[in-house]
Design an enzyme around this catalytic site. Sequence first.
Site, PDB file in Angstrom:
ATOM      1  CG  ASP A 255      -0.304  -0.260   2.544  1.00 47.32           C
ATOM      2  OD1 ASP A 255       0.923  -0.457   2.590  1.00 47.32           O
ATOM      3  OD2 ASP A 255      -1.023  -0.276   3.561  1.00 47.32           O
TER       4      ASP A 255
ATOM      5  CG  ASP B 155       6.651   6.040   6.427  1.00 45.60           C
ATOM      6  OD1 ASP B 155       6.995   7.128   5.952  1.00 45.60           O
ATOM      7  OD2 ASP B 155       6.360   5.901   7.628  1.00 45.60           O
TER       8      ASP B 155
ATOM      9  CG  PHE C 238      -0.305   8.701   9.546  1.00 40.76           C
ATOM     10  CD1 PHE C 238       0.697   7.734   9.590  1.00 40.76           C
ATOM     11  CD2 PHE C 238      -1.624   8.308   9.736  1.00 40.76           C
ATOM     12  CE1 PHE C 238       0.386   6.395   9.830  1.00 40.76           C
ATOM     13  CE2 PHE C 238      -1.941   6.969   9.982  1.00 40.76           C
ATOM     14  CZ  PHE C 238      -0.927   6.026  10.035  1.00 40.76           C
TER      15      PHE C 238
ATOM     16  NE  ARG D 160      -6.982  -2.180   8.011  1.00 45.94           N
ATOM     17  CZ  ARG D 160      -5.649  -2.081   8.050  1.00 45.94           C
ATOM     18  NH1 ARG D 160      -4.993  -1.603   7.027  1.00 45.94           N
ATOM     19  NH2 ARG D 160      -4.979  -2.480   9.111  1.00 45.94           N
TER      20      ARG D 160
HETATM   21  P1  IMP Z   1       7.675   1.390   6.650  1.00 44.28           P
HETATM   22  O1  IMP Z   1       8.232   0.114   7.183  1.00 44.28           O
HETATM   23  O2  IMP Z   1       8.081   2.588   7.469  1.00 44.28           O
HETATM   24  O3  IMP Z   1       7.951   1.607   5.179  1.00 44.28           O
HETATM   25  O4  IMP Z   1       6.120   1.345   6.890  1.00 44.28           O
HETATM   26  C1  IMP Z   1       5.310   0.643   6.060  1.00 44.28           C
HETATM   27  C2  IMP Z   1       3.991   0.312   6.698  1.00 44.28           C
HETATM   28  O5  IMP Z   1       3.594   1.311   7.662  1.00 44.28           O
HETATM   29  C3  IMP Z   1       2.942   0.322   5.627  1.00 44.28           C
HETATM   30  O6  IMP Z   1       2.786  -0.967   5.103  1.00 44.28           O
HETATM   31  C4  IMP Z   1       1.734   0.834   6.347  1.00 44.28           C
HETATM   32  O7  IMP Z   1       1.038  -0.267   6.915  1.00 44.28           O
HETATM   33  C5  IMP Z   1       2.277   1.699   7.457  1.00 44.28           C
HETATM   34  N1  IMP Z   1       2.262   3.122   7.092  1.00 44.28           N
HETATM   35  C6  IMP Z   1       3.303   3.908   6.747  1.00 44.28           C
HETATM   36  N2  IMP Z   1       2.912   5.159   6.482  1.00 44.28           N
HETATM   37  C7  IMP Z   1       1.578   5.165   6.655  1.00 44.28           C
HETATM   38  C8  IMP Z   1       0.575   6.180   6.506  1.00 44.28           C
HETATM   39  O8  IMP Z   1       0.806   7.351   6.151  1.00 44.28           O
HETATM   40  N3  IMP Z   1      -0.695   5.779   6.766  1.00 44.28           N
HETATM   41  C9  IMP Z   1      -1.030   4.523   7.151  1.00 44.28           C
HETATM   42  N4  IMP Z   1      -0.132   3.545   7.287  1.00 44.28           N
HETATM   43  C10 IMP Z   1       1.164   3.871   7.040  1.00 44.28           C
HETATM   44 MG    MG Z   2      -0.592  -0.649   8.499  1.00 46.17          MG
END
Ligand code: IMP
Ligand code: MG
Length: 172
Positions: free
Chosen positions: A98, A101, A150, A163
């Site tokens: 999805d 980040d 966010f 969601r």
């Molecule tokens: P990462 O490991 O920091 O890349 O985070 C990835 C996961 O964090 C994603 O698969 C999402 O489930 C969640 N995530 C990161 N940013 C957001 C956001 O802005 N909204 C909602 N979920 C997020």
């Molecule tokens: Mg999540």
Amino acid sequence: MEIKEVILGEKEIELAVRNLARELNNVYKDDDKVVLVAILKGSVVFASDLMRKLSFSVELDFIAASSYGSSTQTSGVVRITRDLDTSIAGRNVLLVEDIVDTGLTISYIKKLLDSRNPKTLRICAFLDKPSRRKTDLTIDYTGVKIPDKFVVGYGLDWNEKYRNLPRVAVIG
Ligand code: IMP
Ligand code: MG
């Protein structure tokens, strides 16, 4: 927390998904079989829209990972809570996420799946927050790059809420 600002409406989402599907349809040919691995839960909405626009043959599987941390920050410590049903050795695998980040979650999953010797392993992410990246990671196919805010909706949650929102919105 409440909805502050819609950053992608339904039409913009549809266009971004269509463009991604067109790109993928050029990469994978009719005779390629691809295992779509959707990362639960957030990518379910995106994966279901995307797969219906793909013209090559796909199988669908799911993997779930939970990362320890607060509701809006990843810690980078990832635990697999649901593994694949499919054996991916020698297969073309497309990871469907999805949002990327920091990149820590997808990097962890990519490494894990790489160790199972797929023929190809690529990443397709609907949203990308490039300014937050903490890993040296290539996302092969990206839908929309967004600023460091966010967001919720189109599968993305805040504490399991929002969601089902058909748009992508900033909360605060
Ligand atoms: P990462 O490991 O920091 O890349 O985070 C990835 C996961 O964090 C994603 O698969 C999402 O489930 C969640 N995530 C990161 N940013 C957001 C956001 O802005 N909204 C909602 N979920 C997020
Ligand atoms: Mg999540």
